[in-house]
Scaffold this active site. Structure first.
Site, PDB file in Angstrom:
ATOM      1  N   CYS B  84       0.785  -1.582   0.014  1.00 51.19           N
ATOM      2  CA  CYS B  84      -0.214  -0.089  -0.142  1.00 51.19           C
ATOM      3  C   CYS B  84       0.864   1.433   0.146  1.00 51.19           C
ATOM      4  O   CYS B  84       0.671   1.977  -0.938  1.00 51.19           O
ATOM      5  CB  CYS B  84      -1.021  -0.093   0.782  1.00 51.19           C
ATOM      6  N   HIS B  85       2.294   1.073   0.516  1.00 45.52           N
ATOM      7  CA  HIS B  85       2.468   1.992   1.106  1.00 45.52           C
ATOM      8  C   HIS B  85       3.805   2.707   0.090  1.00 45.52           C
ATOM      9  O   HIS B  85       4.223   3.838   0.189  1.00 45.52           O
ATOM     10  CB  HIS B  85       2.903   2.856   2.596  1.00 45.52           C
ATOM     11  N   CYS B 182       7.023  15.562  36.594  1.00 49.56           N
ATOM     12  CA  CYS B 182       8.080  15.357  36.149  1.00 49.56           C
ATOM     13  C   CYS B 182       8.511  16.310  35.896  1.00 49.56           C
ATOM     14  O   CYS B 182       9.838  16.665  35.065  1.00 49.56           O
ATOM     15  CB  CYS B 182       7.616  14.995  34.867  1.00 49.56           C
ATOM     16  N   CYS B 185      11.639  18.334  38.068  1.00 49.39           N
ATOM     17  CA  CYS B 185      13.318  17.405  37.341  1.00 49.39           C
ATOM     18  C   CYS B 185      13.214  18.739  36.007  1.00 49.39           C
ATOM     19  O   CYS B 185      14.972  18.677  35.422  1.00 49.39           O
ATOM     20  CB  CYS B 185      13.606  16.297  37.154  1.00 49.39           C
ATOM     21  N   CYS B 227      10.454   6.005  34.871  1.00 49.81           N
ATOM     22  CA  CYS B 227      11.280   7.066  35.212  1.00 49.81           C
ATOM     23  C   CYS B 227       9.803   7.244  36.485  1.00 49.81           C
ATOM     24  O   CYS B 227      10.084   7.873  36.935  1.00 49.81           O
ATOM     25  CB  CYS B 227      10.433   8.440  34.490  1.00 49.81           C
TER      26      CYS B 227
END
Lengths: 106, 266
Positions: B84-85, B182, B185, B227
């Site tokens: 397809c691509h 988050c 930091c 994390c």
């Protein structure tokens, strides 16, 4: 279906120092790890790397469990004549992989 | 948290709040665009050289796998991505720089891995690839490689705005036993040290990437789980909508920065 990538210049001058880089796909299981159930995971590493230049051995490395996964090796040789450089990695569980490259010396 | 109420200081209450960690830090300002740095710039010279050279970047091994998968027929439909691509080098150019992107069928933004799996289910009629499986990482890395050097281009419109806001909320919200956000930091303390490592700004421009610590390729969600575990918060499962929202926010936050996929990180 492990893969390897080798890189070196295709054409060099006679007597020139050639840098060869090899990268090979391997998990390098150390044999020191255990599963969550405490069962030891058997060691599965590459033991030996050999590089030959027109059939003559120019570099050899022994691998041990502390070597990183997907080991990258860089080494040099002196370009003497045109021909083929072959790379072979062998290891545990019947691992064997061969790669080759052409080099043209002017 | 103000220590004053009705003009009178309440030192005891204020002190108690500090001890209990109830103080509400003002939300940190976004890093100005001139000060934004890719994680690449915090790396050693050797690790940078490793990323820059296709002869030493270990992710190249996954790219080769990804290229093979791109051309391999799969599923009940017996079609390959390439059927397809066409050539991914042309058709997938910029795709990774635009994801997470809106998906009408899902009714929400989806990341690149989810887009690949949706394509597998819909067009190839094949089983979806598991998160962090070798094949999905290889295919994602191969698609993402085609965006290398292009600027991150996340379009936010009326449909994606609520998801972006949800992602920003997750980024700003304190969580876990260490009660960290988050932003503390990555917006306020980037460039400083956490243990021996430099804190980066958390711009996800190189995923999926080869992390030396992992000894392998990994996705952004794997990194986010790292994390969260470090903050002693319970990580979301792979593919969780919270993660995709966070990915959307992080990519939007890195808008205009250069894609590096597949990168190398320590």
């Amino acid at each position: 279906m492990a893969r390897a990538v080798v890189s070196l210049p295709a054409t060099v001058k006679r007597g020139e120092i050639v840098e060869i880089k090899t990268l090979v796909q391997h998990a390098m299981e150390t044999g020191f790890r255990r599963t969550q159930l405490g069962i030891a995971i058997p060691r599965d590493i590459i033991r030996l790397f050999v590089c030959t230049y027109n059939g003559e051995e120019i570099f050899r490395a022994e691998f041990h469990p502390a070597i990183a996964a997907n080991p990258l090796l860089t080494f040099t040789t002196v370009a003497t004549e045109s021909g083929s450089i072959a790379f072979t990695w062998t290891g545990d569980k019947g691992f064997s992989l061969t790669e080759s490259a052409r080099i043209t010396v002017e | 948290m103000s220590a004053r109420r009705g003009g009178r200081p309440l030192p005891a209450l204020a002190a108690a709040c500090v001890v209990l960690g109830f103080t509400q830090a003002a939300p940190a300002a976004e890093i100005p665009s001139a000060e934004r740095r890719s994680g690449y710039e915090f790396m050693s010279r050797e690790t940078r050289a490793m990323q820059d050279d296709d002869a030493t970047n270990p992710a190249v091994l996954w790219l080769l796998d990804g290229e093979a998968l791109w051309n391999r027929k799969d599923g009940a439909a017996g079609r390959a991505c390439a059927d397809c691509h066409g050539n991914a080098r042309a058709s997938m150019k910029g795709a990774a720089a635009r994801h997470p992107a809106w998906d009408a069928a899902a009714g929400r933004p989806v990341n690149l891995e989810q887009r690949i799996n949706a394509c597998r289910a819909g067009r190839q009629q094949a089983a979806p690839l598991a998160y962090e499986s070798r094949d999905l990482l290889a295919l994602t890395a191969y698609v993402a490689r085609q965006s290398r050097g292009m600027p991150v281009d996340i379009a936010i419109d009326k449909r994606t705005k609520p998801f972006l806001d949800a992602g920003r909320d997750t980024f700003m919200r304190r969580q876990g036993q260490l009660n960290l956000a988050c932003t503390q930091c990555h917006d306020e303390l980037w460039g400083r040290k956490l243990a021996g490592s430099t804190i980066p700004q958390a711009h996800p421009t190189g995923y999926p990437l080869y992390r030396l610590e992992w000894q392998g390729l990994g996705s952004l969600q794997r990194r986010l789980r790292n994390c969260l575990t470090g903050m002693r918060a319970e990580p979301y499962p792979f593919g969780a909508p919270e993660f995709v929202d966070l990915e959307l926010y992080l990519m939007w936050r890195a808008r205009g920065m250069k894609m590096e996929s597949p990168a190398v990180r320590p």
